[in-house]
Design a protein around this motif. Structure first.
Motif, PDB file in Angstrom:
ATOM      1  N   LEU A  83       3.866  -1.465  -5.385  1.00  0.00           N
ATOM      2  CA  LEU A  83       2.495  -1.589  -5.889  1.00  0.00           C
ATOM      3  C   LEU A  83       2.567  -2.284  -7.135  1.00  0.00           C
ATOM      4  N   LYS A  88       0.942  -1.092  -0.099  1.00  0.00           N
ATOM      5  CA  LYS A  88       0.048  -0.025   0.140  1.00  0.00           C
ATOM      6  C   LYS A  88       0.791   1.209  -0.064  1.00  0.00           C
ATOM      7  N   ASP A  89       1.894   1.294   0.268  1.00  0.00           N
ATOM      8  CA  ASP A  89       2.979   2.237   0.513  1.00  0.00           C
ATOM      9  C   ASP A  89       3.412   2.701  -0.943  1.00  0.00           C
ATOM     10  N   SER A  90       2.781   3.682  -1.597  1.00  0.00           N
ATOM     11  CA  SER A  90       3.413   4.193  -2.656  1.00  0.00           C
ATOM     12  C   SER A  90       4.627   4.967  -2.810  1.00  0.00           C
ATOM     13  N   ASN A  91       4.543   5.796  -1.843  1.00  0.00           N
ATOM     14  CA  ASN A  91       5.752   7.133  -1.743  1.00  0.00           C
ATOM     15  C   ASN A  91       6.807   6.459  -0.923  1.00  0.00           C
ATOM     16  N   ARG A  92       7.233   5.311  -1.362  1.00  0.00           N
ATOM     17  CA  ARG A  92       8.465   4.781  -0.547  1.00  0.00           C
ATOM     18  C   ARG A  92       9.887   5.389  -1.204  1.00  0.00           C
ATOM     19  N   HIS A 100       1.270  -6.328  -8.153  1.00  0.00           N
ATOM     20  CA  HIS A 100      -0.036  -6.469  -8.780  1.00  0.00           C
ATOM     21  C   HIS A 100      -0.049  -7.825  -9.792  1.00  0.00           C
ATOM     22  N   GLU A 109      -1.866   6.968  -8.618  1.00  0.00           N
ATOM     23  CA  GLU A 109      -2.315   5.609  -8.401  1.00  0.00           C
ATOM     24  C   GLU A 109      -3.441   5.346  -9.243  1.00  0.00           C
ATOM     25  N   PRO A 132       5.856   3.657  -8.305  1.00  0.00           N
ATOM     26  CA  PRO A 132       5.517   2.770  -6.887  1.00  0.00           C
ATOM     27  C   PRO A 132       6.004   1.493  -7.057  1.00  0.00           C
ATOM     28  N   GLN A 133       7.053   1.095  -6.921  1.00  0.00           N
ATOM     29  CA  GLN A 133       7.822  -0.210  -7.482  1.00  0.00           C
ATOM     30  C   GLN A 133       7.008  -1.417  -6.603  1.00  0.00           C
ATOM     31  N   VAL A 181       5.857   9.525  -5.852  1.00  0.00           N
ATOM     32  CA  VAL A 181       5.782   8.793  -7.021  1.00  0.00           C
ATOM     33  C   VAL A 181       5.424  10.005  -8.282  1.00  0.00           C
TER      34      VAL A 181
END
Ligand code: UDP
Length: 510
Positions: free
Chosen positions: A365, A259-263, A369, A271, A362-363, A267
């Motif tokens: 995420l 769920k963490d996109s801005n890691r 998928h 999303e 967002p790697q 980004v």
């Protein structure tokens, strides 16, 4: 003065490169979840990025904070540029100069902590951090290395360096047989180690391995089932604790989709757009392409890669790192990037099956998928581990440093094929096309997918309660508690041989 903190205080010092800060910070968050008090040391511009990754930890009330050291002046380094990913490769040395200059303010801060109530028990620092550790030693603060390389790569790196320094590299034309201090000899192309042996950062890593017996052990972002032989080998070599505590990922990764996109950074795609696109693709049909946080492909390299991708006919998501030369971006930048890095008409021709992200993706995420079936990667250790942990086979193009070894490991594990190599490599269109087709549509690719799924299951088991990485995390946390108790008791004049008994860190007194 005694430490009145009821929790052991651990100071985490990351190296300012995203491939280093991301895993160290995730691990620091896990430690805070296990009941420790954590201070993460950084500079102002990096603090903004770290805060993104820590947002959830802050909101859940974990005992974790940032220490922002004053950014030292480094000639040639623009204001606000404080991380490897923000500079051209030829300017990486400036970031290293910055890191060196941080040692003094850090020591200054540390001395003040020792005087006060926050006495740390441990400095957990990145493997690339070349600071002398005199001040921690003076105050009896344990030093533990956090390693962002895998055990296989570390072992080979050490062997290559030792062989070279003893003039014992067994050369045969362009090939080299490495055997010194290895569980099994390994044949390499000379280019796969040449650059590494003279890279000052790699020498730092080797130095760290050599001097490990002076420190308190080593944490490695890997898991036992992935590289058991090499982890054991490192334990035998160093005689110190080697805790495998990976894959270090946000906990949401293993509880379904990440769920963490801005890691690491904000980004560069919404999303909503990303998921609309991914959801419209069929299962395991998409190849994701990324070369991590530091590598810029040249125009020729990216155009050649694009031609192979187009020829494969497969859907793709491609995160292309944008050179600082194109920052700040304007409304014309996208067109300019298109014309510079992609063949003419490429975006138009692949419009229905391709998604290009200029910048940060967002790697996690993407890799988690179900539509994603393959990852074209430079094999930076984090990317490789994330791919393994999320069950995605690899199509590799190692560029430098440990990436060559990681690519070899992926092939050895039966979950990867290599399509190109080196910083100067130009991918062959047919090789790219065949590689992508093989992994996504052929029986051999299905076998690789089954292998990757098995490793994913093992990765999940390793981090679950009672799994090898979880047990090691608890063991590390327990060691921190013991250091804390010993220190507190010593100051109070009590026996330093306290027996302190608890089963796991979550049951430790808070
Ligand atoms: N990463 C990301 N988005 C990107 C590129 C990279 O989130 O567009 C993350 C990736 O998930 C990994 C890290 O950045 O955690 C890159 O580390 P790695 O060791 O793979 O490569 P490096 O950047 O150190 O070469």
């Amino acid at each position: 003065m005694i430490n009145n903190f009821v929790k052991p205080h651990v100071v985490a010092v990351p190296f300012p490169a995203l491939g280093h800060t991301i895993p160290l910070l995730d691990f620091a968050i896990s430690l805070a979840s296990s009941g420790l008090a954590i201070t993460c040391v950084t500079t102002a511009a990096n603090a903004l990025r770290l805060k993104l990754q820590m947002a959830h930890a802050f909101s859940s009330g974990l005992d974790i904070r940032l220490l922002v050291l004053p950014t030292p002046l480094v000639e040639g380094l623009p204001e606000g540029v404080e991380s490897f990913d923000q500079v051209l490769p030829e300017h990486c040395g400036l970031i290293y100069d910055l890191v060196v200059k941080l040692e003094q303010p850090f020591n200054h801060w540390l001395e003040a902590q020792v005087e006060g109530m926050n006495h740390p028990v441990c400095i957990m620092h990145d493997v690339l951090l070349g600071w002398t550790m005199e001040v921690p030693q003076k105050h009896n603060i344990t030093r533990v290395v956090f390693n962002t390389y895998g055990a296989f790569a570390l072992t080979l790196l050490r062997s290559a360096w030792l062989s070279a320094s003893h003039n014992a590299l067994e050369k045969e034309g362009d090939s080299i047989l490495l055997s010194l201090d290895l569980p099994t000899p390994l044949r390499l192309h000379k280019h796969e180690i040449d650059t590494m042996l003279f890279d000052p950062l790699m020498l730092e890593v080797i130095g760290r391995l050599q001097s490990l017996n002076q420190g308190g052990g080593m944490l490695i972002n890997t898991y036992e089932q992935l590289e058991p032989e090499y982890l054991q080998h490192l334990r035998n070599l160093t005689g110190k604790k080697v805790w495998s505590i990976g894959p270090v990922l946000p906990s949401t990764c293993f509880g379904g989709a990440a769920k963490d996109s801005n890691r690491g950074k904000m980004v560069d795609i919404s999303e909503v757009k990303l998921f609309q696109w991914l959801d419209s693709q069929s299962s395991c049909s998409v190849v994701y392409i990324s070369f991590g946080s530091q590598i810029f492909l040249t125009e020729e390299q990216s155009k050649a890669l694009a031609s192979g991708l187009e020829a494969s006919g497969q859907p793709f998501i491609w995160a292309i790192k944008v050179s600082p030369k194109f920052e700040p971006r304007t409304s014309d930048t996208a067109d300019l990037l298109d014309r510079t890095y992609l063949p003419e008409g490429f975006q138009e021709r692949t419009r229905n099956r391709g998604l290009v992200i200029w910048g940060w993706a967002p790697q996690l995420l993407i890799l988690s998928h179900p539509s994603v079936g393959a990852f074209v990667s430079h094999c930076g250790w984090n990317s490789m581990l994330e791919s393994v942990a999320l069950g995605v086979p690899l199509i590799t193009w190692p560029i430098y440093a440990d990436q060559h070894f990681n690519s070899k490991l992926a092939i050895k594990l039966g979950i990867g094929i290599q399509i190109c190599q080196h910083r100067d490599g130009i991918p062959d269109k047919e090789r790219v096309k065949d590689g992508v087709t093989l992994v996504l549509s052929k029986e051999e690719g299905k076998e690789m997918k089954r292998g990757a799924e098995k490793l994913k299951k093992m990765a999940r088991e390793a981090v679950e309660f009672g799994g090898s990485s979880n047990v090691n995390l608890q063991d590390f946390a327990r060691e921190m508690y013991q250091l804390h108790m010993t220190k507190t008791a010593a100051v109070r004049g009590e026996s330093s041989k306290l027996t302190y008994c608890w089963i796991n860190a979550s049951e430790a007194p808070l």
